[in-house]
Design an enzyme around this catalytic site. Structure first.
Site, PDB file in Angstrom:
ATOM      1  N   LEU A 181       6.014  -6.447  -5.771  1.00 38.01           N
ATOM      2  CA  LEU A 181       4.830  -6.061  -6.538  1.00 38.01           C
ATOM      3  C   LEU A 181       4.623  -4.567  -6.366  1.00 38.01           C
ATOM      4  O   LEU A 181       4.933  -3.998  -5.313  1.00 38.01           O
ATOM      5  CB  LEU A 181       3.585  -6.802  -6.032  1.00 38.01           C
ATOM      6  CG  LEU A 181       3.555  -8.327  -6.144  1.00 38.01           C
ATOM      7  CD1 LEU A 181       2.279  -8.876  -5.496  1.00 38.01           C
ATOM      8  CD2 LEU A 181       3.639  -8.768  -7.603  1.00 38.01           C
ATOM      9  N   ASP A 182       4.085  -3.924  -7.400  1.00 38.03           N
ATOM     10  CA  ASP A 182       3.729  -2.508  -7.291  1.00 38.03           C
ATOM     11  C   ASP A 182       2.669  -2.326  -6.207  1.00 38.03           C
ATOM     12  O   ASP A 182       1.928  -3.258  -5.863  1.00 38.03           O
ATOM     13  CB  ASP A 182       3.172  -1.991  -8.621  1.00 38.03           C
ATOM     14  CG  ASP A 182       4.192  -2.059  -9.743  1.00 38.03           C
ATOM     15  OD1 ASP A 182       5.397  -2.024  -9.450  1.00 38.03           O
ATOM     16  OD2 ASP A 182       3.769  -2.156 -10.909  1.00 38.03           O
ATOM     17  N   ARG A 183       2.555  -1.104  -5.710  1.00 35.13           N
ATOM     18  CA  ARG A 183       1.581  -0.797  -4.668  1.00 35.13           C
ATOM     19  C   ARG A 183       0.163  -1.211  -5.066  1.00 35.13           C
ATOM     20  O   ARG A 183      -0.583  -1.760  -4.263  1.00 35.13           O
ATOM     21  CB  ARG A 183       1.628   0.705  -4.356  1.00 35.13           C
ATOM     22  CG  ARG A 183       0.593   1.162  -3.340  1.00 35.13           C
ATOM     23  CD  ARG A 183       0.755   2.654  -3.020  1.00 35.13           C
ATOM     24  NE  ARG A 183      -0.352   3.134  -2.208  1.00 35.13           N
ATOM     25  CZ  ARG A 183      -0.436   3.016  -0.891  1.00 35.13           C
ATOM     26  NH1 ARG A 183       0.535   2.407  -0.231  1.00 35.13           N
ATOM     27  NH2 ARG A 183      -1.479   3.473  -0.225  1.00 35.13           N
TER      28      ARG A 183
END
Length: 286
Positions: free
Chosen positions: A130-132
């Site tokens: 997942l993105d930050r």
């Protein structure tokens, strides 16, 4: 040392049997070097013929983490854990893995601390990312072999997103190729030169300003949901890269809340649901 046990139902060579179980040639080589292959508790070569009723044991080699990883303690929310996998809920604004901007205090380092505390002799391998700024479910395999095996299974991943505007269609399909933006090493864009990308969405509700969507990824391109939603004119609230700056919300309102897959060892159907995170609840949409 971790070990996987199987019962033989058809006569064949041990190599054929292991390939059929999803163990790759590369993994098999590592097992032969630092692990062990046992048939009825006796060491065997991969050319050995095995018979119906035999018991095959695959002893996995121990693993050491990279020196770049520094285990750290955090309040880790574990949604599922067995000998083979650990599935956790990622908060927003924490990296899955170390990066140049954030070299430590990543989620994989927190999972490594957890595994070290439990005296595991292997290391976490990132299965889903997942993105930050995205929160929700992340799967880690507890051995490289398990990472390879689960990569061959079908993973159904479902997300919730709050987007700008009122989405008029109840159900929608977004099929638009995604590639790296020419002006950025981070940003992606819909591009004819990009790779095929497919996202499904379902409209759930709105508050006359923003809409709540349920989404399913059918491909796994970088920033896929964010790019696709911006492409159809409904960027995610809080997504400054593909939408608009928001002084009150410092990350995109996107959460992976449900994951389904078939466990490659137990063959059980695993269905993980994460509770809705506060940053989605906080603007009155849920």
């Amino acid at each position: 040392m971790k070990a996987i046990q199987y019962k033989v139902t058809l006569s064949m060579t041990l190599k054929e049997f292991l390939y059929d179980k999803g163990i790759s040639r590369k993994s098999l080589s590592a097992i032969k070097q630092n692990g062990a292959l046992l048939v009825n508790s006796e060491n065997m070569t991969v050319r050995s013929l095995i018979q119906e009723g035999d018991k095959v044991t695959v002893c996995l080699p121990n693993e050491l983490p990279s020196h770049n990883l520094k285990p750290f303690k955090m309040d880790l929310k574990v949604l599922f854990e067995d000998e083979w996998f650990i599935i956790v809920s990622k908060p927003a604004l924490i990296n899955i893995a170390p990066s140049r901007e954030h070299p430590h205090h990543s989620l994989v380092e927190a999972v490594l601390y957890h595994m070290n505390k439990n005296e595991e002799q292997t290391i976490p391998h990132i299965v889903t990312r997942l993105d930050r700024g995205t929160s929700g479910i992340v799967i880690f395999a507890k051995h490289q072999l398990l990472h390879h095996m689960i990569s061959k299974t079908t993973l159904n991943k479902y997300y919730l997103a709050i987007v700008h505007g009122i989405v008029k269609q109840k159900y929608g399909q977004i099929e638009a190729p995604i590639g790296r933006a020419k002006h950025s090493i981070i940003e992606r864009e819909v591009s004819e030169e990009g790779k095929f990308a497919h996202t499904e969405y379902e409209y759930l509700k709105d508050d006359k300003r923003n809409s709540l969507l349920k989404l399913k990824l059918l491909t796994g391109r970088t920033h896929q949901i964010r790019v696709h939603l911006a492409h159809i004119g409904h960027p995610i609230v809080g997504d400054s890269l593909y939408g608009y700056e928001n002084k009150e919300i410092c990350h995109q309102l996107l959460q992976c809340y449900n994951v389904e897959f078939k466990h490659p060892i137990t063959m059980e159907k695993i269905n993980i649901i994460d509770e809705i995170h506060y940053h989605l609840e906080g603007i009155g949409m849920l």
